[in-house]
Design an enzyme around this catalytic site. Structure first.
Site, PDB file in Angstrom:
ATOM      1  CE1 TYR A 120      -3.599   2.441   0.577  1.00  0.00           C
ATOM      2  CE2 TYR A 120      -2.307   3.372   2.509  1.00  0.00           C
ATOM      3  CZ  TYR A 120      -3.505   3.542   1.635  1.00  0.00           C
ATOM      4  OH  TYR A 120      -4.429   4.556   1.603  1.00  0.00           O
ATOM      5  CE  LYS A 132       0.671   4.852   8.414  1.00  0.00           C
ATOM      6  NZ  LYS A 132       0.755   4.181   6.948  1.00  0.00           N
ATOM      7  CG  ASP A 139       5.556   3.572   1.014  1.00  0.00           C
ATOM      8  OD1 ASP A 139       6.056   4.262   1.973  1.00  0.00           O
ATOM      9  OD2 ASP A 139       4.554   3.599   0.358  1.00  0.00           O
TER      10      ASP A 139
HETATM   11  C1  LIG Z   1       0.199   4.942   5.424  1.00  0.00           C
HETATM   12  C2  LIG Z   1       0.969   4.309   4.483  1.00  0.00           C
HETATM   13  C3  LIG Z   1       0.838   5.298   3.355  1.00  0.00           C
HETATM   14  C4  LIG Z   1       0.158   6.526   3.229  1.00  0.00           C
HETATM   15  O1  LIG Z   1       0.232   7.333   4.320  1.00  0.00           O
HETATM   16  P1  LIG Z   1      -0.848   8.377   4.647  1.00  0.00           P
HETATM   17  O2  LIG Z   1      -0.374   9.421   5.733  1.00  0.00           O
HETATM   18  O3  LIG Z   1      -2.066   7.461   5.298  1.00  0.00           O
HETATM   19  O4  LIG Z   1      -1.319   8.946   3.326  1.00  0.00           O
HETATM   20  C5  LIG Z   1       1.739   4.974   2.271  1.00  0.00           C
HETATM   21  N1  LIG Z   1       2.688   3.940   2.445  1.00  0.00           N
HETATM   22  C6  LIG Z   1       2.552   2.886   3.324  1.00  0.00           C
HETATM   23  C7  LIG Z   1       3.819   1.972   3.366  1.00  0.00           C
HETATM   24  C8  LIG Z   1       1.740   3.363   4.376  1.00  0.00           C
HETATM   25  O5  LIG Z   1       1.736   2.344   5.434  1.00  0.00           O
END
Ligand SMILES: *Cc1c(COP(=O)(O)O)cnc(C)c1O
Length: 430
Positions: free
Chosen positions: A144, A267, A239
């Site tokens: 994701y 995060k 990511d």
């Molecule tokens: C949570 C998450 C996102 C998105 O971040 P948001 O602040 O919710 O937009 C992108 N990549 C990863 C791996 C995530 O866990």
């Protein structure tokens, strides 16, 4: 458990907010209950609108590595607040924060702050496309990367939890420029990346998958990914929105010693306020406006309250021994969890690295999305509800991580392990 206030709030919320929530998995649909509304949180504890207390293993889905309401973070935000909340002009705190981030994350030479993980990943692929002049984005099934159009192809997190294959509203023209391939499969990876027809700009990956449940990559796979992308002039994007400042100060890249070209953060970096960031090699980052032609902007980017929270968080995790202590605490918890699971007749697989883990209700190893999807989600739902009854707050989805924070006390962890043992026992009676 009395949940009168939460129930009333949810009913009202459903009239004015789609599904009553501002992010889908919060609705708790897949675990068969209604959401509890949180009133406040401190350390390892969240307290709901009815005054029920829970030991929290969601940590706001990752950010709260210090636990809730950490005094240094709270103080920093209060101090910043006194000076005003947004200026739309540069501030000293952004410079200090950028300096600390680049110093912490090994592959980052320059960084741009945004306001969410989604913004970070969508900006990073725009940059990769602008830099390479190519179009195709390769991602991995079950990873994701936020909710930008390009990523809603075989995505993890809420998309996987709700069983949505993609999303209406994402044009075919965009979907056709994203190719999703299996995690941990070297053969398909090599075949895909070597296909000249594909016009590949970048590969984006969670260097430890956290959104189909925790899946630790096969090191040979990650190594091969680095080698192939370097050889073929494809931008490799890690990511690290979950893993950044979680698996080590420098994230998964530091822990594994594998350096991407670009990194996305979110995060933890905001200490609980909305911050995202993307960065990497100077040569690539200098293509962003105003130095270069790739446009990306944000009214609240580098917001002074958010920077203050992020700085306080960073300064805390940079203290000597922080990660070692968290690692040891997580080791002990995971070892005991594994013992409890091994004694139970309920089949489970524990995937774990550092302070993030997922206990899958399945009997075969979980190394990719298809394997994760074999997990018994009804059983997880029952486990979730039983744990909640014991005062333990887990993610309302099988396909998410359990996070240990620096604030969890030995007593809280003991209580959680006892609850897990009780819950597994009840599941095996069922
Ligand atoms: C949570 C998450 C996102 C998105 O971040 P948001 O602040 O919710 O937009 C992108 N990549 C990863 C791996 C995530 O866990």
């Amino acid at each position: 458990m009395n949940t009168t206030h939460s129930a009333a709030l949810f009913e009202k919320a459903c009239q004015v907010i789609p599904g009553g929530v501002n992010s889908p998995v919060r609705a708790c649909k897949s675990v068969g209950c209604d959401p509890l509304f949180v009133a406040r949180a401190e350390g390892g504890i969240v307290i709901d609108a009815d005054g029920n207390e829970f030991i929290d293993f969601v940590g706001s889905w990752g950010p709260m590595i210090l636990g809730h309401s950490h005094p240094d973070v709270t103080k920093a935000v209060q101090e910043a607040l006194a000076n005003g909340t947004s200026f739309g002009a540069p501030t000293a705190s952004e410079v200090e924060m950028a300096d600390l981030v680049c110093d912490s994350v090994p592959s980052m030479e320059k960084v741009r702050f945004v306001s969410s993980g989604t913004e970070a990943t969508m900006s990073a692929i725009r940059l990769a496309r602008g830099y390479t002049g190519r179009n195709m984005v390769i991602k991995f099934d079950g990873c994701y990367h936020g909710h930008a159009d390009s990523f809603l192809v075989k995505a993890g997190s809420g998309v996987a939890t709700l069983g949505i294959p993609g999303s209406p509203g994402v044009p075919d023209d965009i979907v056709k420029n994203t190719l999703s391939i299996p995690y941990n499969n070297i053969e398909i990876l090599e075949k895909t990346l070597r296909d000249d027809q594909l016009d590949i700009a970048c590969v984006i990956i969670e260097p430890v998958a956290g959104n189909m449940g925790v899946i630790v990559p096969d090191m040979a796979f990650l190594q091969k990914l680095r080698e192939l992308t370097a050889e073929l002039g494809i931008i490799l994007i890690f990511d690290e929105v979950i893993t950044g400042f979680r698996l080590a100060l420098g994230g998964a890249q530091e822990r594994f010693g594998i350096m991407p070209d670009l990194t996305c953060l979110g995060k933890i970096i905001g200490g609980g306020l909305p911050v995202g960031a993307y960065g990497g090699k100077k040569e690539i980052m200098d293509h962003i406006a105003p130095d270069g032609p790739v446009y990306q902007a944000g009214t609240l980017s580098g917001n002074p309250l958010a920077m203050a929270a992020g700085l306080a968080m960073l300064k805390t995790v940079r203290k000597p021994g922080f990660y070692q202590e968290l690692e040891e605490k997580s080791d002990r918890f995971a070892e005991r969890l594994a013992e409890i699971a091994a004694k139970s007749s309920i089949p489970t697989v524990l995937n774990r690295i550092g302070s993030m883990m997922t206990c899958f209700f399945t009997d075969s190893p979980v190394t990719d999305f298809d394997a994760a999807m074999q997990a018994d989600t009804d059983r997880y739902g029952q486990h979730f509800r039983q744990m909640l009854d014991c005062g333990i707050w887990l993610a309302p989805s099988q396909f998410e991580a359990l996070f240990i924070s620096a604030a969890h006390t030995p007593e809280q962890l003991d209580k959680a392990l006892t609850a897990i043992a009780t819950s597994l026992a009840r599941l095996s009676e069922a």
